[in-house]
Design a protein around this motif. Structure first.
Motif, PDB file in Angstrom:
ATOM      1  N   TRP A 128       0.830  -1.207   0.000  1.00 50.66           N
ATOM      2  CA  TRP A 128       0.000   0.000   0.000  1.00 50.66           C
ATOM      3  C   TRP A 128       0.865   1.257   0.000  1.00 50.66           C
ATOM      4  CZ3 TRP A 128      -5.346   0.603  -0.134  1.00 50.66           C
ATOM      5  CH2 TRP A 128      -5.823   1.894   0.124  1.00 50.66           C
ATOM      6  N   THR A 173     -10.303  -2.852  -3.542  1.00 50.34           N
ATOM      7  CA  THR A 173     -10.187  -1.564  -4.241  1.00 50.34           C
ATOM      8  C   THR A 173     -10.561  -1.686  -5.714  1.00 50.34           C
ATOM      9  OG1 THR A 173      -7.829  -1.999  -4.599  1.00 50.34           O
ATOM     10  CG2 THR A 173      -8.417  -0.658  -2.705  1.00 50.34           C
ATOM     11  N   LEU A 206      -2.071  -1.414  -5.289  1.00 57.19           N
ATOM     12  CA  LEU A 206      -3.265  -1.231  -4.464  1.00 57.19           C
ATOM     13  C   LEU A 206      -4.149  -2.476  -4.505  1.00 57.19           C
ATOM     14  CD1 LEU A 206      -4.372   2.453  -5.163  1.00 57.19           C
ATOM     15  CD2 LEU A 206      -3.390   1.519  -3.060  1.00 57.19           C
ATOM     16  N   ALA A 251      -2.501  -5.108  -2.371  1.00 57.36           N
ATOM     17  CA  ALA A 251      -2.636  -4.847  -0.937  1.00 57.36           C
ATOM     18  C   ALA A 251      -4.069  -5.008  -0.459  1.00 57.36           C
ATOM     19  CB  ALA A 251      -2.119  -3.443  -0.618  1.00 57.36           C
ATOM     20  N   GLU A 252      -5.021  -4.595  -1.270  1.00 54.11           N
ATOM     21  CA  GLU A 252      -6.438  -4.669  -0.889  1.00 54.11           C
ATOM     22  C   GLU A 252      -7.276  -4.944  -2.138  1.00 54.11           C
ATOM     23  OE1 GLU A 252      -9.390  -5.454   0.492  1.00 54.11           O
ATOM     24  OE2 GLU A 252      -8.274  -4.643   2.206  1.00 54.11           O
TER      25      GLU A 252
END
Length: 270
Positions: A63, A127, A120, A123-124
């Motif tokens: 992130w 999103t 991004l 990391a997640e």
């Protein structure tokens, strides 16, 4: 006697050639440092506004790396308004250098937002919803800015440019107008996302920086500059220098993003 004189002449020529090459290399390094000074200032300013204005919590390395890549892409986009492709007074190189450097750095500014989005998602994964049509407007602005930069780079390639525009002046006008629009979209994305830029002071600093860079091409074109010394000629065959310069900027951008992800993100955290 003649042979010894010939060897001495050859050795002197080699020393002179070495001195010329050494001076040329030193000149290239100095010129590159002068040209990259605005980029370094922009990167430092944006880093201060985004990362160091107030304490930020440390997130996952992916992130933090994504955020750093996004800021690096924005800094490069601003720098492209300084390095527009038109010859500058420093370094005193021919036009091919500035065109090649602008094009290569522009593609780097396309690559970094892509890396920003991929990190991004890594990391997640949730999103991904911010890339769909129902996403908030500021997220769509970021996606439009990234996609528009890729499209603008493709349309600026020689074949597409010759097919779509009658002359260089019409291309420059269209390219400049599109670049201003993309700069506005990217600025809205950063300011409205409220991930790092959350205070009025940060938004104001970001807006002023973008506005100053946006008017620089007009100032450079219409402003008064000191005349060039008579008889002075621009250095030619500088495309290779532009390639090395762009590679250096790319390595530095990725290296600093990695450094922030692994260490600096935790150092500036409260």
């Amino acid at each position: 006697m003649g042979a010894r004189h010939g060897r001495q002449t050859w050795a002197a020529g080699q020393r002179g050639q070495g001195a010329i090459w050494g001076g040329s290399i030193r000149h290239d390094r100095a010129a590159s440092m002068i040209l990259l000074l605005p980029l370094a200032v922009l990167a430092a300013l944006l880093s201060g506004v985004v990362f160091c204005w107030r304490p930020l919590p440390a997130m996952a390395p992916a992130w933090d790396g994504a955020m750093a890549c996004g800021v690096a892409a924005y800094a490069l986009l601003l720098f492209l308004f300084v390095l527009t492709g038109r010859p500058l007074r420093l370094p005193f190189y021919d036009g091919k250098f500035f065109i090649r450097a602008h094009r290569l750095l522009g593609w780097l500014a396309v690559l970094l937002p892509l890396l920003h989005a991929l990190l991004l998602l890594w990391a997640e994964p949730l999103t991904l919803r911010y890339l769909l049509p129902g996403a908030p407007a500021y997220m769509l602005a970021g996606g439009l800015a990234a996609g528009g930069m890729a499209l603008l780079g493709g349309l600026a390639m020689p074949a597409a440019r010759a097919y779509l525009w009658r002359n260089a002046a019409s291309f420059r006008r269209a390219h400049g107008a599109a670049a201003l629009m993309l700069l506005g979209l990217a600025t809205v994305h950063i300011a409205a996302a409220r991930l790092h830029v959350t205070t009025r002071g940060q938004v104001a600093a970001l807006a002023v920086t973008a506005l100053v860079c946006a008017v620089l091409p007009w100032v450079g074109r219409h402003g008064r500059l000191p005349p060039v010394a008579p008889g002075r000629r621009r250095r030619r065959a500088t495309s290779a220098i532009a390639v090395r310069l762009s590679l250096g900027v790319g390595v530095a951008s990725l290296g600093l993003s990695l450094l922030y992800a692994e260490w600096l993100g935790r150092w500036v955290a409260p």
